[in-house]
Design a protein around this motif. Structure first.
Motif, PDB file in Angstrom:
ATOM      1  N   HIS A  33       0.706  -1.167  -0.228  1.00 42.76           N
ATOM      2  CA  HIS A  33      -0.038  -0.003   0.009  1.00 42.76           C
ATOM      3  C   HIS A  33       0.950   1.160  -0.070  1.00 42.76           C
ATOM      4  O   HIS A  33       0.519   2.092   0.819  1.00 42.76           O
ATOM      5  CB  HIS A  33      -0.772   0.020   1.118  1.00 42.76           C
ATOM      6  CG  HIS A  33      -2.063  -0.885   0.924  1.00 42.76           C
ATOM      7  ND1 HIS A  33      -2.190  -2.101   0.970  1.00 42.76           N
ATOM      8  CD2 HIS A  33      -3.411  -0.387   0.397  1.00 42.76           C
ATOM      9  CE1 HIS A  33      -3.500  -2.244   0.988  1.00 42.76           C
ATOM     10  NE2 HIS A  33      -4.206  -1.613   0.411  1.00 42.76           N
ATOM     11  N   ASP A  42      -6.112  -4.014   3.465  1.00 41.69           N
ATOM     12  CA  ASP A  42      -7.467  -4.541   2.897  1.00 41.69           C
ATOM     13  C   ASP A  42      -8.205  -5.637   3.747  1.00 41.69           C
ATOM     14  O   ASP A  42      -9.297  -5.506   3.679  1.00 41.69           O
ATOM     15  CB  ASP A  42      -6.964  -5.035   1.462  1.00 41.69           C
ATOM     16  CG  ASP A  42      -6.767  -3.902   0.648  1.00 41.69           C
ATOM     17  OD1 ASP A  42      -6.683  -2.550   0.770  1.00 41.69           O
ATOM     18  OD2 ASP A  42      -6.327  -4.284  -0.710  1.00 41.69           O
ATOM     19  N   HIS A 161      -5.201   3.683  -5.180  1.00 44.09           N
ATOM     20  CA  HIS A 161      -4.583   2.895  -4.491  1.00 44.09           C
ATOM     21  C   HIS A 161      -3.824   3.450  -3.418  1.00 44.09           C
ATOM     22  O   HIS A 161      -3.250   4.491  -3.693  1.00 44.09           O
ATOM     23  CB  HIS A 161      -3.784   1.750  -5.386  1.00 44.09           C
ATOM     24  CG  HIS A 161      -3.229   0.622  -4.569  1.00 44.09           C
ATOM     25  ND1 HIS A 161      -4.209  -0.346  -3.708  1.00 44.09           N
ATOM     26  CD2 HIS A 161      -2.016   0.416  -4.044  1.00 44.09           C
ATOM     27  CE1 HIS A 161      -3.324  -1.213  -3.154  1.00 44.09           C
ATOM     28  NE2 HIS A 161      -1.958  -0.618  -3.133  1.00 44.09           N
ATOM     29  N   GLU A 166      -8.413   4.883   2.871  1.00 47.81           N
ATOM     30  CA  GLU A 166      -8.252   3.360   3.505  1.00 47.81           C
ATOM     31  C   GLU A 166      -6.951   3.403   4.530  1.00 47.81           C
ATOM     32  O   GLU A 166      -6.909   2.838   5.563  1.00 47.81           O
ATOM     33  CB  GLU A 166      -7.824   2.444   2.264  1.00 47.81           C
ATOM     34  CG  GLU A 166      -6.574   2.407   1.644  1.00 47.81           C
ATOM     35  CD  GLU A 166      -6.426   1.469   0.562  1.00 47.81           C
ATOM     36  OE1 GLU A 166      -6.932   0.339   0.792  1.00 47.81           O
ATOM     37  OE2 GLU A 166      -5.765   1.651  -0.790  1.00 47.81           O
TER      38      GLU A 166
HETATM   39 NI    NI Z   1      -6.226  -1.343  -0.347  1.00 51.62          NI
END
Ligand code: NI
Length: 239
Positions: A33, A42, A161, A166
């Motif tokens: 990441h 994730d 990404h 996240e």
């Molecule tokens: Ni991810």
């Protein structure tokens, strides 16, 4: 009370099935990441969201599937992938096992974009023999409330990404794993390349693993907000 399947006995599952046949299955990936984000983001995000949804809705939660379809990230060390065909097979057999036990509603909470295509194929595969159950896929970062919040606080710098969103959620979940993220060069990916990409193509195009994100905007406060928005949206769908 925990609704985690692995913390129950088979007799408790049999009792649960007399009243309810719904199970939540968290899925994600172990993959790069960018230079700042954790490899486990994730599956850690989908697992934590799933546990909270399970507690709030009294719905059983399966153990997380920590590996996903992450072939395109394989040029970065620490990434573990299943091939698309293997992933389809693993997910199909998880659904079929639970279906044979008597479960009839499956809600997948997913944390990784690369899983969407093989998950959808697995659902088709699983429905070939045991047709009387429902399978739903919820990608937490694509929930409208999550998208709206990310747009407001990160704008275009959220990226595709190792996103600010996240990474923020993982900072909220695992604060001890993070140091302050330094200011980073932000490069927009308005012109996204062809897809799918082989591992070497991905690394040549995105040398540090980020896809147009600026993780220096991430923080645990935003992560907490995004986590709560995702949990609330998913609870409404599960109930
Ligand atoms: Ni991810």
């Amino acid at each position: 009370m925990s609704m985690n399947l692995q913390e129950k006995t088979w007799t408790q599952i049999e009792d649960y099935l007399k009243a309810k046949t719904h199970i939540i299955i968290p899925v994600g990936s172990t993959e790069q990441h960018g230079p700042n984000g954790l490899l486990g983001i994730d599956y850690m995000t989908s697992w934590e969201i799933a546990q909270e949804v399970g507690r709030k809705t009294d719905t059983l939660v399966a153990p997380p599937l920590c590996f996903g379809m992450a072939v395109h990230h394989m040029a970065f060390p620490g990434t573990i992938t299943l091939s698309p065909l293997t992933y389809i097979q693993v997910v199909t057999e998880i659904i079929q096992s639970l279906a044979k036990n008597g479960f009839k509603q499956f809600t997948f909470i997913n944390g990784h974009g690369g899983n969407i295509a093989p998950l959808t194929s697995a659902f088709c595969q699983a429905k070939q023999g045991y047709e009387d159950y429902d399978i739903n896929l919820l990608n937490w970062w694509l929930l409208p409330d999550v998208i709206e919040y990310e747009k407001k606080v990160f704008g275009d710098e959220n990226g595709f990404h190792a996103t600010c969103g996240e990474i923020s959620v993982s900072m909220f979940i695992s604060p001890v794993a993070y140091k302050q993220i330094p200011h980073m060069e932000f490069k927009s990916t308005a012109n996204r390349p062809h897809w799918p990409m082989a591992p070497h193509e991905f690394r040549a195009t995105f040398p540090d693993g980020r896809m147009g994100s600026n993780p220096s905007l991430s923080n645990a406060k935003h992560g907490e907000m995004l986590f709560k928005l995702a949990v609330n949206s998913i609870c409404q769908k599960v109930q």
